[in-house]
Design a protein around this motif. Structure first.
Motif, PDB file in Angstrom:
ATOM      1  N   UNK A 138      14.834  36.393  95.706  1.00 58.48           N
ATOM      2  CA  UNK A 138      13.969  35.984  94.457  1.00 58.48           C
ATOM      3  C   UNK A 138      14.374  35.257  93.837  1.00 58.48           C
ATOM      4  N   UNK A 139      13.918  34.852  92.707  1.00 59.06           N
ATOM      5  CA  UNK A 139      14.237  33.346  91.459  1.00 59.06           C
ATOM      6  C   UNK A 139      14.762  33.849  91.080  1.00 59.06           C
ATOM      7  N   UNK A 140      15.536  34.953  91.270  1.00 56.27           N
ATOM      8  CA  UNK A 140      16.259  35.643  89.895  1.00 56.27           C
ATOM      9  C   UNK A 140      17.946  35.429  90.425  1.00 56.27           C
ATOM     10  N   UNK A 141      18.043  36.177  91.621  1.00 60.34           N
ATOM     11  CA  UNK A 141      18.996  37.174  92.395  1.00 60.34           C
ATOM     12  C   UNK A 141      18.939  36.544  93.791  1.00 60.34           C
ATOM     13  N   UNK A 142      20.053  37.142  94.207  1.00 65.64           N
ATOM     14  CA  UNK A 142      19.742  37.795  95.513  1.00 65.64           C
ATOM     15  C   UNK A 142      19.868  39.214  95.512  1.00 65.64           C
ATOM     16  N   UNK A 143      19.610  40.044  96.258  1.00 67.61           N
ATOM     17  CA  UNK A 143      20.520  41.453  96.507  1.00 67.61           C
ATOM     18  C   UNK A 143      20.284  41.873  98.202  1.00 67.61           C
ATOM     19  N   UNK A 144      21.021  43.115  98.102  1.00 63.48           N
ATOM     20  CA  UNK A 144      21.487  44.014  99.666  1.00 63.48           C
ATOM     21  C   UNK A 144      21.155  44.943  99.310  1.00 63.48           C
ATOM     22  N   UNK A 145      20.076  46.322 100.587  1.00 64.59           N
ATOM     23  CA  UNK A 145      20.579  47.114 100.676  1.00 64.59           C
ATOM     24  C   UNK A 145      20.425  47.914 101.778  1.00 64.59           C
ATOM     25  N   UNK A 146      21.409  48.631 101.799  1.00 62.28           N
ATOM     26  CA  UNK A 146      21.238  49.679 103.137  1.00 62.28           C
ATOM     27  C   UNK A 146      20.645  49.666 104.013  1.00 62.28           C
ATOM     28  N   UNK A 147      19.086  49.842 104.000  1.00 62.98           N
ATOM     29  CA  UNK A 147      18.023  48.928 104.219  1.00 62.98           C
ATOM     30  C   UNK A 147      16.694  48.751 103.924  1.00 62.98           C
ATOM     31  N   UNK A 148      15.959  48.680 105.039  1.00 62.17           N
ATOM     32  CA  UNK A 148      14.876  47.663 103.907  1.00 62.17           C
ATOM     33  C   UNK A 148      13.883  49.211 103.404  1.00 62.17           C
ATOM     34  N   UNK A 149      14.125  50.554 104.082  1.00 57.20           N
ATOM     35  CA  UNK A 149      13.673  51.044 103.261  1.00 57.20           C
ATOM     36  C   UNK A 149      13.831  51.451 102.009  1.00 57.20           C
ATOM     37  N   UNK A 150      15.109  51.318 101.365  1.00 61.33           N
ATOM     38  CA  UNK A 150      14.958  51.572  99.782  1.00 61.33           C
ATOM     39  C   UNK A 150      14.919  50.674  98.753  1.00 61.33           C
ATOM     40  N   UNK A 151      15.032  51.307  97.576  1.00 62.84           N
ATOM     41  CA  UNK A 151      14.288  50.830  96.593  1.00 62.84           C
ATOM     42  C   UNK A 151      15.468  50.346  95.825  1.00 62.84           C
ATOM     43  N   UNK A 152      16.440  51.233  95.824  1.00 63.63           N
ATOM     44  CA  UNK A 152      18.120  50.703  94.987  1.00 63.63           C
ATOM     45  C   UNK A 152      18.713  49.652  95.682  1.00 63.63           C
ATOM     46  N   UNK A 153      19.627  48.139  95.546  1.00 63.66           N
ATOM     47  CA  UNK A 153      19.751  47.462  96.323  1.00 63.66           C
ATOM     48  C   UNK A 153      21.207  48.271  95.613  1.00 63.66           C
ATOM     49  N   UNK A 154      21.554  47.926  96.658  1.00 67.61           N
ATOM     50  CA  UNK A 154      23.853  48.218  96.927  1.00 67.61           C
ATOM     51  C   UNK A 154      24.189  47.219  95.630  1.00 67.61           C
ATOM     52  N   UNK A 155      23.917  45.590  95.730  1.00 68.57           N
ATOM     53  CA  UNK A 155      24.014  45.198  94.808  1.00 68.57           C
ATOM     54  C   UNK A 155      23.225  44.125  94.523  1.00 68.57           C
ATOM     55  N   UNK A 156      23.126  43.416  93.350  1.00 71.41           N
ATOM     56  CA  UNK A 156      22.269  41.779  93.366  1.00 71.41           C
ATOM     57  C   UNK A 156      23.211  41.079  92.847  1.00 71.41           C
TER      58      UNK A 156
END
Length: 324
Positions: free
Chosen positions: A214-232
């Motif tokens: 997004x315009x502020x950060x790169x986030x990654x998640x375990x899957x595209x169904x997760x609500x909370x990122x593993x890291x931002x």
């Protein structure tokens, strides 16, 4: 789109209807090996699978009579084509119209049997994978300036497949929107999203993760169904994004590195186009955030240049599924 890997094979992701007439398409990684005369498909790129994991399907090229567009036979399956192999038909879905055209082209070229004319002997030239890909319609490029930085990006040719590609691309982007991103105005800030494979910080194993820029950060998640990122990862902490040239990682295709204040992230995309798209998207977002006169229009430009693709949920987990 199919690309040629370091072993001179055509590779790329497709969806296949493994059980004929089931209507259920599964995401698989395909390898077309013209030297071995076979088409193989795996749960994921073999580089990301546990040691000893084999293919989940294979097809001898000599059994294939023809590969053709199947959008009329399967109107509900976007960008569908069929491999005719004796009494069996394999239906597959490409990622977009250009992907569809290229896969049909390389597969039909791979199954051609060329009979040399009398007197030609061994002078007959066998086309290489690079030459086969070269027969496909080329994509043009354009240069635009964002925040004073020139960014070169591919553009879709007007003409063949234009309407279908544009219409299908919009439809697929909406259908593939992750659950947690499809609510409220949250998706308005998304520049690019999709699956990549990243190297872990401690174990150094490779895991498939869902990335959202997004315009502020790169986030990654375990899957595209997760609500909370593993890291931002805040964009302000990213110093450099580029194609990886380090020798110890050179055996991985489509690899790029992202240097931050705390560590260097190694990320593998699914194709060369996707790798360059991520590099341009992240770089463009950084320029848009740091550059003078940052505005909503600047962000929209960065999003447009990245050729965003919101990928669907991928029903497989390669390697160790850690919580990093």
């Amino acid at each position: 789109m199919p690309y040629v890997d370091r072993q001179n094979r055509f590779c790329g992701f497709l969806d296949i209807e493994e059980n004929e007439n089931s209507g259920r398409f599964l995401r698989r990684y395909f390898i077309l090996d013209t030297e071995q005369g076979s088409l193989l498909w795996y749960m994921d790129n073999p580089q990301n699978l546990p040691k000893g994991a084999g293919n989940v399907g294979s097809l001898n090229l000599s059994y294939i009579s023809k590969v053709n567009d199947a959008t009329k036979q399967r109107p509900k399956a976007e960008f569908c084509f069929v491999i005719n192999a004796g009494m069996r038909k394999f239906y597959l879905q490409a990622n977009d119209q250009q992907d569809l055209v290229e896969w049909i082209s390389v597969l039909n070229n791979a199954i051609k049997i060329t009979v040399p004319k009398p007197g030609e002997g061994h002078n007959t030239h066998a086309e290489t994978p690079q030459e086969l890909l070269g027969t496909v319609k080329q994509v043009s490029y354009k240069t635009e300036i964002i925040g004073g930085v020139p960014i070169i990006t591919a553009t879709q040719e007007q003409g063949e497949g234009h309407n279908g590609a544009d219409r299908g691309g919009v439809k697929r982007a909406q259908n593939q929107m992750p659950y947690f991103l499809s609510r409220g105005a949250q998706d308005q800030a998304i520049i690019k999203a999709g699956y990549c494979v990243k190297q872990g910080a401690v174990m150094k194993n490779w895991k498939r993760r869902y990335f959202v820029l997004d315009e502020n950060s790169l986030n990654y998640y375990k899957t595209d169904m997760e609500r909370e990122p593993l890291r931002a990862i805040p964009l302000k902490e990213i110093h450099k994004v580029q194609e990886c040239k380090q020798s110890e990682h050179m055996m991985r295709d489509n690899l790029f590195e992202m240097v931050t204040s705390s560590r260097t992230f190694y990320i593998q995309a699914d194709s060369p186009e996707d790798m360059h798209s991520w590099i341009k998207a992240i770089s463009g977002a950084i320029v848009a955030q740091r550059g003078p006169g940052r505005s909503a229009n600047t962000i929209r430009q960065a999003r447009r240049l990245s050729s965003p693709c919101i990928q669907r949920y991928t029903p497989f987990c390669s390697g160790e599924c850690s919580t990093e």
